[in-house]
Design a protein around this motif. Structure first.
Motif, PDB file in Angstrom:
ATOM      1  N   HIS A 174      -2.521  -5.184 -16.193  1.00 30.76           N
ATOM      2  CA  HIS A 174      -3.914  -6.030 -16.190  1.00 30.76           C
ATOM      3  C   HIS A 174      -3.397  -7.508 -15.278  1.00 30.76           C
ATOM      4  N   THR A 175      -4.605  -8.121 -15.030  1.00 30.64           N
ATOM      5  CA  THR A 175      -5.710  -7.622 -14.325  1.00 30.64           C
ATOM      6  C   THR A 175      -5.716  -7.576 -12.910  1.00 30.64           C
ATOM      7  N   VAL A 176      -6.259  -6.580 -12.222  1.00 27.08           N
ATOM      8  CA  VAL A 176      -6.231  -6.241 -11.102  1.00 27.08           C
ATOM      9  C   VAL A 176      -7.647  -6.068 -10.293  1.00 27.08           C
ATOM     10  N   ASN A 177      -7.782  -7.021  -9.269  1.00 23.61           N
ATOM     11  CA  ASN A 177      -9.143  -7.035  -8.712  1.00 23.61           C
ATOM     12  C   ASN A 177      -9.149  -6.837  -7.146  1.00 23.61           C
ATOM     13  N   ASP A 178      -8.091  -6.604  -6.615  1.00 21.46           N
ATOM     14  CA  ASP A 178      -7.781  -6.065  -5.200  1.00 21.46           C
ATOM     15  C   ASP A 178      -7.588  -4.633  -5.024  1.00 21.46           C
ATOM     16  N   ARG A 179      -8.698  -4.106  -4.393  1.00 20.33           N
ATOM     17  CA  ARG A 179      -8.578  -2.455  -4.333  1.00 20.33           C
ATOM     18  C   ARG A 179      -6.944  -1.902  -3.722  1.00 20.33           C
ATOM     19  N   GLU A 180      -6.468  -2.496  -2.845  1.00 16.92           N
ATOM     20  CA  GLU A 180      -5.531  -2.068  -2.032  1.00 16.92           C
ATOM     21  C   GLU A 180      -4.411  -1.929  -3.281  1.00 16.92           C
ATOM     22  N   THR A 181      -4.208  -3.231  -3.914  1.00 15.20           N
ATOM     23  CA  THR A 181      -3.209  -3.560  -4.746  1.00 15.20           C
ATOM     24  C   THR A 181      -3.064  -2.297  -6.104  1.00 15.20           C
ATOM     25  N   ALA A 182      -4.479  -2.103  -6.404  1.00 16.71           N
ATOM     26  CA  ALA A 182      -4.734  -1.205  -7.535  1.00 16.71           C
ATOM     27  C   ALA A 182      -4.307  -0.049  -7.277  1.00 16.71           C
ATOM     28  N   GLU A 183      -4.734   0.561  -5.936  1.00 16.48           N
ATOM     29  CA  GLU A 183      -4.232   1.888  -5.481  1.00 16.48           C
ATOM     30  C   GLU A 183      -2.692   2.024  -5.288  1.00 16.48           C
ATOM     31  N   ALA A 184      -2.157   0.913  -4.861  1.00 18.06           N
ATOM     32  CA  ALA A 184      -0.756   1.013  -5.039  1.00 18.06           C
ATOM     33  C   ALA A 184      -0.019   1.161  -6.144  1.00 18.06           C
ATOM     34  N   LEU A 185      -0.383   0.367  -7.167  1.00 15.70           N
ATOM     35  CA  LEU A 185      -0.081   0.637  -8.615  1.00 15.70           C
ATOM     36  C   LEU A 185      -0.183   1.828  -9.337  1.00 15.70           C
ATOM     37  N   LEU A 186      -1.328   2.335  -8.690  1.00 16.70           N
ATOM     38  CA  LEU A 186      -1.693   3.935  -9.312  1.00 16.70           C
ATOM     39  C   LEU A 186      -0.860   4.756  -8.720  1.00 16.70           C
ATOM     40  N   GLN A 187      -0.489   4.590  -7.562  1.00 12.56           N
ATOM     41  CA  GLN A 187       0.294   5.533  -6.587  1.00 12.56           C
ATOM     42  C   GLN A 187       1.914   5.563  -6.967  1.00 12.56           C
ATOM     43  N   SER A 188       2.122   4.207  -7.696  1.00  9.51           N
ATOM     44  CA  SER A 188       3.619   4.074  -7.987  1.00  9.51           C
ATOM     45  C   SER A 188       3.771   4.747  -9.566  1.00  9.51           C
ATOM     46  N   GLY A 189       2.943   4.918 -10.150  1.00 15.72           N
ATOM     47  CA  GLY A 189       2.964   5.421 -11.475  1.00 15.72           C
ATOM     48  C   GLY A 189       2.344   4.707 -12.658  1.00 15.72           C
ATOM     49  N   VAL A 190       1.484   3.599 -12.287  1.00 16.97           N
ATOM     50  CA  VAL A 190       0.667   3.075 -13.411  1.00 16.97           C
ATOM     51  C   VAL A 190      -0.576   4.061 -13.807  1.00 16.97           C
ATOM     52  N   SER A 191      -0.850   4.469 -14.995  1.00 14.60           N
ATOM     53  CA  SER A 191      -1.877   5.319 -15.273  1.00 14.60           C
ATOM     54  C   SER A 191      -3.448   4.761 -14.988  1.00 14.60           C
ATOM     55  N   ALA A 192      -3.750   3.462 -15.224  1.00 12.13           N
ATOM     56  CA  ALA A 192      -4.975   3.017 -15.017  1.00 12.13           C
ATOM     57  C   ALA A 192      -4.729   1.372 -14.934  1.00 12.13           C
ATOM     58  N   VAL A 193      -5.619   0.544 -14.171  1.00 14.02           N
ATOM     59  CA  VAL A 193      -5.573  -0.804 -14.112  1.00 14.02           C
ATOM     60  C   VAL A 193      -6.692  -1.485 -14.872  1.00 14.02           C
ATOM     61  N   TYR A 194      -6.450  -2.485 -15.714  1.00 11.18           N
ATOM     62  CA  TYR A 194      -7.584  -3.309 -16.087  1.00 11.18           C
ATOM     63  C   TYR A 194      -8.064  -4.257 -14.729  1.00 11.18           C
ATOM     64  N   THR A 195      -9.584  -4.300 -14.857  1.00  9.70           N
ATOM     65  CA  THR A 195     -10.050  -4.939 -13.655  1.00  9.70           C
ATOM     66  C   THR A 195     -11.441  -5.514 -14.017  1.00  9.70           C
ATOM     67  N   ASP A 196     -11.767  -6.656 -13.480  1.00  6.39           N
ATOM     68  CA  ASP A 196     -13.110  -7.221 -13.518  1.00  6.39           C
ATOM     69  C   ASP A 196     -14.319  -6.451 -12.940  1.00  6.39           C
ATOM     70  N   TYR A 197     -14.000  -5.873 -11.787  1.00  8.80           N
ATOM     71  CA  TYR A 197     -14.999  -5.339 -11.003  1.00  8.80           C
ATOM     72  C   TYR A 197     -14.857  -4.096 -10.366  1.00  8.80           C
ATOM     73  N   LEU A 198     -13.583  -3.673 -10.397  1.00  7.15           N
ATOM     74  CA  LEU A 198     -13.405  -2.591  -9.130  1.00  7.15           C
ATOM     75  C   LEU A 198     -13.640  -1.213 -10.122  1.00  7.15           C
ATOM     76  N   VAL A 199     -14.401  -0.267  -9.534  1.00  2.26           N
ATOM     77  CA  VAL A 199     -14.540   1.157 -10.021  1.00  2.26           C
ATOM     78  C   VAL A 199     -13.999   2.091  -9.027  1.00  2.26           C
ATOM     79  N   LEU A 200     -12.760   2.615  -9.232  1.00  2.00           N
ATOM     80  CA  LEU A 200     -12.009   3.274  -8.174  1.00  2.00           C
ATOM     81  C   LEU A 200     -12.712   4.805  -7.613  1.00  2.00           C
ATOM     82  N   ASN A 201     -13.656   5.212  -8.745  1.00  2.00           N
ATOM     83  CA  ASN A 201     -14.448   6.371  -8.285  1.00  2.00           C
ATOM     84  C   ASN A 201     -15.718   6.103  -7.885  1.00  2.00           C
ATOM     85  N   ASP A 202     -16.094   5.057  -7.253  1.00  2.00           N
ATOM     86  CA  ASP A 202     -17.251   4.690  -7.094  1.00  2.00           C
ATOM     87  C   ASP A 202     -17.845   4.673  -5.326  1.00  2.00           C
ATOM     88  N   ASP A 203     -16.552   5.475  -4.641  1.00  2.00           N
ATOM     89  CA  ASP A 203     -16.972   5.286  -3.360  1.00  2.00           C
ATOM     90  C   ASP A 203     -17.928   6.423  -2.680  1.00  2.00           C
TER      91      ASP A 203
END
Length: 284
Positions: A255-284
């Motif tokens: 927590h808490t991640v509000n930059d999309r690129e940062t969130a994607e990098a964290l997820l790719q490196s092994g994080v299961s999910a990020v806490y965020t104020d407004y990102l919904v990474l499946n809303d593209d």
């Protein structure tokens, strides 16, 4: 000091309350309903404080839930506080300026809290309202943030939450909640009260020095006590943690991640999910 005294008063009033709550016959869990663990495992984001509105985070309001649910979010973190009459409501803190007449020096009753719109336009919610929302939306998972670790306060908070569930006949909904705990002692206090099915051990309250040894110690505690995940500040995450967590069978969140690129990098490196104020990474 006044806030601490009021918290002590609330705890005392709850713990010494002479009458047990009225209990509604427990409703049956709907067939096929997913558990918190299953919903969380399929999500990449946890909406912090039900999601940001009008540039303001942690409002914990109904409109925030509606907005981010419509965008595809299914895991929501809620902040929980006690009112002056010993009830639990969704509120991050009692800062002034959000609700008329409410501040650290003027903590409301539950009814007064619910009667005062947030920022004059958003709908405040009680824990009872949250339970009814969960009953209506059977595909959501709630992560709690109850803030305090003192045993008396923790006992008062969770006793009030359990009472609300019993009164509504909705105790089965705790299977779609993940209880955040902030120390081994808090875990033992909470688990003694309710033996909740799902927990996350969050590090911010007691400190975490970022070493692999410290992570292994916490993951061992989690594995031994059935705690399914750990949460840390995003800047503490190291990719080397992924293999350590996988070998322990414990998921890692940040927590808490509000930059999309940062969130994607964290997820790719092994994080299961990020806490965020407004990102919904499946809303593209």
């Amino acid at each position: 000091m006044l806030t601490l005294l009021l918290i002590s008063y609330i705890c005392l009033s709850v713990l010494t309350a002479p009458a047990a709550p009225s209990v509604t016959e427990e409703k049956a869990r709907p067939a096929g309903e997913l558990s918190a663990e299953e919903i969380l495992a399929s999500s990449r984001t946890v909406m912090h404080g039900l999601g940001q509105l009008s540039g303001t985070s942690v409002l914990n309001c109904r409109e925030g839930f509606d907005r981010y649910y419509a965008r595809g979010a299914r895991v929501f973190e809620v902040d929980l506080r006690m009112t002056s009459d010993g009830q639990v409501v969704l509120r991050h803190d009692w800062r002034g300026g959000w609700q008329e007449g409410i501040s650290e020096l003027s903590i409301p009753t539950r009814d007064a809290f619910l009667a005062a719109p947030l920022l004059e336009k958003y709908t405040p919610m009680s824990f009872r309202d949250l339970l009814l929302l969960m009953e209506e939306y059977s595909d959501i998972c709630i992560v709690t943030d109850t803030k305090f670790t003192d045993a008396e306060v923790v006992t008062a908070q969770f006793t009030a939450m359990l009472n609300d569930a019993h009164e509504l006949g909705l105790s089965y909904l705790f299977d779609r909640m993940v209880i955040q705990v902030y120390s081994p002692l808090m875990f033992r206090v909470v688990d003694h009260l309710g033996h909740f099915p799902h927990y996350i051990y969050t590090f911010y309250a007691e400190g975490f020095n970022g070493t692999e040894e410290a992570l292994r110690e916490r993951l061992t505690f989690c594995r031994e006590n059935g705690i399914e995940g750990v949460t840390m500040w995003s800047w503490l995450w190291r990719p080397s943690y992924a293999a350590i967590a996988e070998s322990s069978g414990v998921r890692c969140y940040v927590h808490t991640v509000n930059d999309r690129e940062t969130a994607e990098a964290l997820l790719q490196s092994g994080v299961s999910a990020v806490y965020t104020d407004y990102l919904v990474l499946n809303d593209d």
